[in-house]
Design a protein around this motif. Structure first.
Motif, mmCIF file in Angstrom:
data_model
loop_
_atom_site.group_PDB
_atom_site.id
_atom_site.type_symbol
_atom_site.label_atom_id
_atom_site.label_comp_id
_atom_site.label_asym_id
_atom_site.label_seq_id
_atom_site.Cartn_x
_atom_site.Cartn_y
_atom_site.Cartn_z
ATOM 1 N N ARG A 1 75.879 42.496 20.348
ATOM 2 C CA ARG A 1 75.378 43.844 20.492
ATOM 3 C C ARG A 1 75.296 45.010 19.745
ATOM 4 O O ARG A 1 75.800 45.118 18.812
ATOM 5 C CB ARG A 1 76.525 44.955 21.273
ATOM 6 N N GLN A 2 74.351 46.139 20.343
ATOM 7 C CA GLN A 2 74.048 47.136 18.816
ATOM 8 C C GLN A 2 75.208 48.132 18.364
ATOM 9 O O GLN A 2 75.183 47.970 16.695
ATOM 10 C CB GLN A 2 72.903 47.746 19.470
ATOM 11 N N SER A 3 76.169 48.120 19.062
ATOM 12 C CA SER A 3 76.967 48.940 18.598
ATOM 13 C C SER A 3 78.306 48.576 19.644
ATOM 14 O O SER A 3 78.237 47.658 20.395
ATOM 15 C CB SER A 3 76.439 50.024 18.186
ATOM 16 N N PHE A 4 79.607 49.599 19.835
ATOM 17 C CA PHE A 4 80.316 49.376 20.594
ATOM 18 C C PHE A 4 80.700 50.896 21.223
ATOM 19 O O PHE A 4 80.515 49.993 22.395
ATOM 20 C CB PHE A 4 81.844 50.122 19.302
ATOM 21 N N ARG A 5 79.274 50.644 21.788
ATOM 22 C CA ARG A 5 78.286 51.856 22.879
ATOM 23 C C ARG A 5 78.143 51.098 23.469
ATOM 24 O O ARG A 5 77.267 51.097 24.649
ATOM 25 C CB ARG A 5 77.155 53.021 22.150
ATOM 26 N N TYR A 6 77.436 49.670 24.154
ATOM 27 C CA TYR A 6 76.760 48.770 24.528
ATOM 28 C C TYR A 6 77.794 47.481 24.555
ATOM 29 O O TYR A 6 78.644 46.818 23.684
ATOM 30 C CB TYR A 6 75.564 48.581 24.003
ATOM 31 N N THR A 7 77.307 46.899 25.867
ATOM 32 C CA THR A 7 77.965 46.013 26.048
ATOM 33 C C THR A 7 77.255 43.861 25.570
ATOM 34 O O THR A 7 75.680 44.833 25.521
ATOM 35 C CB THR A 7 77.598 45.620 27.379
ATOM 36 N N PRO A 8 77.805 43.370 25.363
ATOM 37 C CA PRO A 8 76.599 42.406 24.598
ATOM 38 C C PRO A 8 76.281 41.789 25.215
ATOM 39 O O PRO A 8 76.240 41.279 26.868
ATOM 40 C CB PRO A 8 78.133 41.654 24.133
ATOM 41 N N LEU A 9 75.085 40.776 24.709
ATOM 42 C CA LEU A 9 74.049 40.223 25.799
ATOM 43 C C LEU A 9 73.740 38.825 24.766
ATOM 44 O O LEU A 9 73.863 38.834 22.922
ATOM 45 C CB LEU A 9 72.748 41.352 25.906
ATOM 46 N N PRO A 10 73.359 37.443 25.284
ATOM 47 C CA PRO A 10 73.087 36.786 24.385
ATOM 48 C C PRO A 10 71.552 36.871 23.749
ATOM 49 O O PRO A 10 71.027 37.474 24.223
ATOM 50 C CB PRO A 10 72.712 35.801 25.843
ATOM 51 N N ARG A 11 71.538 36.979 22.820
ATOM 52 C CA ARG A 11 70.944 37.521 21.911
ATOM 53 C C ARG A 11 70.542 36.657 20.149
ATOM 54 O O ARG A 11 71.797 35.429 20.222
ATOM 55 C CB ARG A 11 71.173 38.856 21.054
ATOM 56 N N MET A 12 69.363 35.952 20.311
ATOM 57 C CA MET A 12 69.726 35.688 19.370
ATOM 58 C C MET A 12 69.736 35.896 17.747
ATOM 59 O O MET A 12 69.858 36.937 17.576
ATOM 60 C CB MET A 12 67.562 34.815 18.959
ATOM 61 N N ARG A 13 70.206 34.803 17.158
ATOM 62 C CA ARG A 13 70.875 34.750 15.670
ATOM 63 C C ARG A 13 69.394 34.559 14.069
ATOM 64 O O ARG A 13 68.457 36.061 14.436
ATOM 65 C CB ARG A 13 71.763 34.322 15.694
ATOM 66 N N VAL A 14 69.256 33.055 14.106
ATOM 67 C CA VAL A 14 68.484 32.880 12.920
ATOM 68 C C VAL A 14 67.733 31.765 13.532
ATOM 69 O O VAL A 14 68.233 29.952 13.317
ATOM 70 C CB VAL A 14 68.939 32.455 11.114
ATOM 71 N N THR A 15 66.106 32.223 13.919
ATOM 72 C CA THR A 15 65.807 30.358 14.944
ATOM 73 C C THR A 15 64.212 30.025 14.156
ATOM 74 O O THR A 15 64.117 30.957 13.085
ATOM 75 C CB THR A 15 65.343 31.489 16.530
ATOM 76 N N TYR A 16 65.241 28.736 14.733
ATOM 77 C CA TYR A 16 64.194 28.121 13.678
ATOM 78 C C TYR A 16 63.335 26.790 13.729
ATOM 79 O O TYR A 16 64.335 26.021 15.069
ATOM 80 C CB TYR A 16 64.688 28.141 12.038
ATOM 81 N N MET A 17 62.589 26.144 13.621
ATOM 82 C CA MET A 17 62.349 24.930 14.052
ATOM 83 C C MET A 17 62.476 24.044 12.687
ATOM 84 O O MET A 17 62.296 24.038 11.203
ATOM 85 C CB MET A 17 60.695 24.662 14.219
ATOM 86 N N GLU A 18 63.181 22.840 13.045
ATOM 87 C CA GLU A 18 63.593 22.659 11.235
ATOM 88 C C GLU A 18 61.992 21.599 11.268
ATOM 89 O O GLU A 18 61.146 20.683 12.121
ATOM 90 C CB GLU A 18 64.539 21.101 11.581
ATOM 91 N N SER A 19 62.816 20.510 9.517
ATOM 92 C CA SER A 19 60.502 20.283 8.853
ATOM 93 C C SER A 19 60.683 18.667 9.617
ATOM 94 O O SER A 19 61.564 18.104 10.882
ATOM 95 C CB SER A 19 61.021 19.645 7.831
ATOM 96 N N GLY A 20 59.226 18.544 10.105
ATOM 97 C CA GLY A 20 58.414 17.280 9.525
ATOM 98 C C GLY A 20 58.725 16.672 8.780
ATOM 99 O O GLY A 20 58.578 16.737 8.102
ATOM 100 N N ASN A 21 57.280 15.876 9.820
ATOM 101 C CA ASN A 21 57.256 15.076 7.922
ATOM 102 C C ASN A 21 55.367 14.896 7.679
ATOM 103 O O ASN A 21 55.167 14.764 6.814
ATOM 104 C CB ASN A 21 57.402 13.275 8.544
ATOM 105 N N VAL A 22 54.819 16.534 7.765
ATOM 106 C CA VAL A 22 53.505 16.658 8.185
ATOM 107 C C VAL A 22 53.030 17.599 6.546
ATOM 108 O O VAL A 22 53.816 18.275 6.889
ATOM 109 C CB VAL A 22 52.579 17.134 9.090
ATOM 110 N N PRO A 23 52.422 16.911 5.570
ATOM 111 C CA PRO A 23 52.262 18.255 4.784
ATOM 112 C C PRO A 23 51.549 19.284 5.254
ATOM 113 O O PRO A 23 50.637 19.098 5.919
ATOM 114 C CB PRO A 23 51.434 17.658 3.553
ATOM 115 N N GLU A 24 51.138 20.001 4.689
ATOM 116 C CA GLU A 24 50.725 21.624 5.685
ATOM 117 C C GLU A 24 49.194 21.155 4.919
ATOM 118 O O GLU A 24 47.993 21.860 6.375
ATOM 119 C CB GLU A 24 51.219 23.113 5.194
ATOM 120 N N GLU A 25 48.830 20.467 4.044
ATOM 121 C CA GLU A 25 47.002 20.334 3.885
ATOM 122 C C GLU A 25 46.851 18.977 4.432
ATOM 123 O O GLU A 25 45.573 19.357 5.067
ATOM 124 C CB GLU A 25 47.000 19.937 2.267
#
Length: 478
Positions: A350-374
């Motif tokens: 939640r944003q603060s005590f004035r709001y109800t909690p909601l399902p929200r992201m935290r740190v969202t990422y994709m794990e590494s694969g095996n292909v070089p960017e180049e």
């Protein structure tokens, strides 16, 4: 170092808010007095400060203090909520009666067995922000400004902002869970404007961490100054490319906005519980290539989106949303977890005590694969490479998204050529996920000051991505 995530920390936090466990029990009992299924209390005390520099001198400073408690009562899928901006028992009881109004079947409450929650600390602090003087902060702000001007004679204007906050949090619910947290945040940002042959361009760089004053270093100053100046300088050479559908190589780091906007929101369980999300019937099904794993993680140390414990008293954790291409889990708060018959994933925020909690992201990422960017770039005959973004948005039901690309490069015959700027990337989340054909070996968590908005609430988040090749997206250009 401050005690966090143990019984000593909880006792200190009870003292901080001038409440006892007996007080908490009384308020919960009042909240459930009309027959609610569940109730919780969220106490918050936040100090925030900002120092801003413009036109060569620090000319703005502000501080704010927020204090209070939010009281939630849940019955079925309905929620009653009230808050009060103090922690006096009489006022908390009145707020509890207001929140309880959602129910109408009075019942007597039995005493609750209090269970202190223990958890790991993912933001260890060496020097707390309240112990730092304004003069000490000003020194770093001025140094960043001066360094930007030193790096390039074309710089005509710079703005620097330093924001710090410290939040004390105490949580208690009708299941007896009692937890506390001490949450720091530091944000340093710089923008600069450069002039060349009568043309003006601007660039921006920021860093945000759950850290104390140790966050400010000469290395950070140097990094931000170089990023802002380099980004701005590149704009003088950049063009708007021809638009259309084409392959897009998304660089590591900030390209995590693809996950956040294109699919992250659609994985939040409230949208799926209400059959709003395009993924509502996809749980357990293959949604992308088997080499793709997508994670939402509250345990990335010092990350802006890290949480030791969420705003519903659930310990921070790492959640696989997509595992080997299969949709494995939604992002749950307590309400959606009960609906699906699973454990909360610790995403109740939640944003603060004035709001109800909601399902929200935290740190969202994709794990590494095996292909070089180049190798990704070499595989593209004509397309774009993008790695610098400002914002985005998504239509949860349809899954359609758009986000704004500040800068990148054309890819022509497998090589990066002309710099590009100010384009939109448009697509459909599930389709974009399915169209990822290569995943890089270079995962990077972006450390910028990302903030996510949902239902009128804003919370700090993080995002990351290894470089990926999306076989086709719509690029909005000339």
């Amino acid at each position: 170092m401050r005690d966090i995530g143990n019984s000593t920390a909880i006792q200190n936090m009870l003292h901080h808010f001038k409440v006892s466990t007996d007080d908490l029990q009384k308020v919960i009992s009042e909240a459930l007095s009309k027959g609610g299924d569940y109730a919780d209390l969220f106490f918050e005390h936040t100090f925030s400060n900002n120092i801003s520099l413009r036109d060569g001198e620090v000319n703005r400073a502000s501080s704010n203090i927020d204090y209070g408690v939010g009281i939630r009562v849940v019955i079925g899928d309905q929620t009653g909520y009230a808050y009060v901006e103090n922690t006096r028992l009489d006022d908390m009881l009145r707020a509890a009666r207001t929140a309880a109004g959602i129910a109408n079947m009075p019942k007597e409450q039995n005493p609750i067995n209090v269970t202190p929650l223990t958890f790991n600390n993912y933001y260890k602090i060496r020097k707390e922000w309240p112990d730092v003087s304004v003069e000490d902060k000003k020194r770093f702000v001025q140094q960043l400004n001066d360094r930007v001007f030193d790096l390039d004679r074309r710089v005509v204007k710079a703005s620097v902002s330093l924001t710090d906050s410290t939040s004390y949090v105490l949580f208690f619910n009708s299941q007896g869970v009692l937890s506390s947290d001490y949450r720091p945040m530091g944000i340093l940002a710089v923008s600069c404007t450069m002039e060349q042959n009568g043309s003006l361009e601007s660039g921006y760089a920021s860093r945000a961490y759950r850290k104390g004053f140790e966050f400010l270093t000469l290395h950070l100053i140097e990094t931000l100054a170089h990023e802002a100046v380099a980004q701005t300088s590149l704009m003088f050479e950049a063009i708007k490319p021809k638009g259309g559908e084409m392959p897009v190589v998304m660089g590591a780091g900030g390209s995590g906005i693809l996950l956040h906007e294109a699919i992250g929101h659609a994985f939040e369980a409230d949208f799926n519980r209400k059959n709003v999300s395009i993924f509502s019937d996809q749980l357990g099904k293959q949604v992308c290539n088997p080499h793709i794993n997508v994670v939402d993680d509250g345990t990335v140390e010092n990350a802006r989106g890290a949480i030791n414990v969420d705003d519903e008293g659930v310990a921070g954790q790492k959640t696989y949303i997509v595992k080997d291409g299969v949709l494995e889990s939604y992002l749950h708060d307590r309400i959606s977890a009960r609906h699906y018959g699973v454990q909360s994933t610790g995403n109740g925020r939640r944003q603060s005590f004035r709001y109800t909690p909601l399902p929200r992201m935290r740190v969202t990422y994709m794990e590494s694969g095996n292909v070089p960017e180049e190798d990704m770039i070499k595989s593209v005959e004509y397309g774009v490479y993008v790695d610098n973004f400002t914002n985005g948005q998504v239509q949860i039901g349809a899954g359609d998204f758009t986000f704004f690309v500040k800068s990148g490069y054309l890819i022509e015959k497998g090589k990066l050529t002309q710099p590009i700027k100010d384009i939109n990337i448009i697509g459909n989340g599930p389709q974009a996920l399915a169209d990822i054909t290569m995943v890089g070996n270079n995962l990077k968590i972006d450390e910028g000051a990302w903030t996510c908005g949902k239902d009128g609430q804003s919370v700090p988040v993080g995002q990351g991505l290894p470089s990926v090749l999306v076989s086709k997206l719509t690029v909005g250009g000339e």
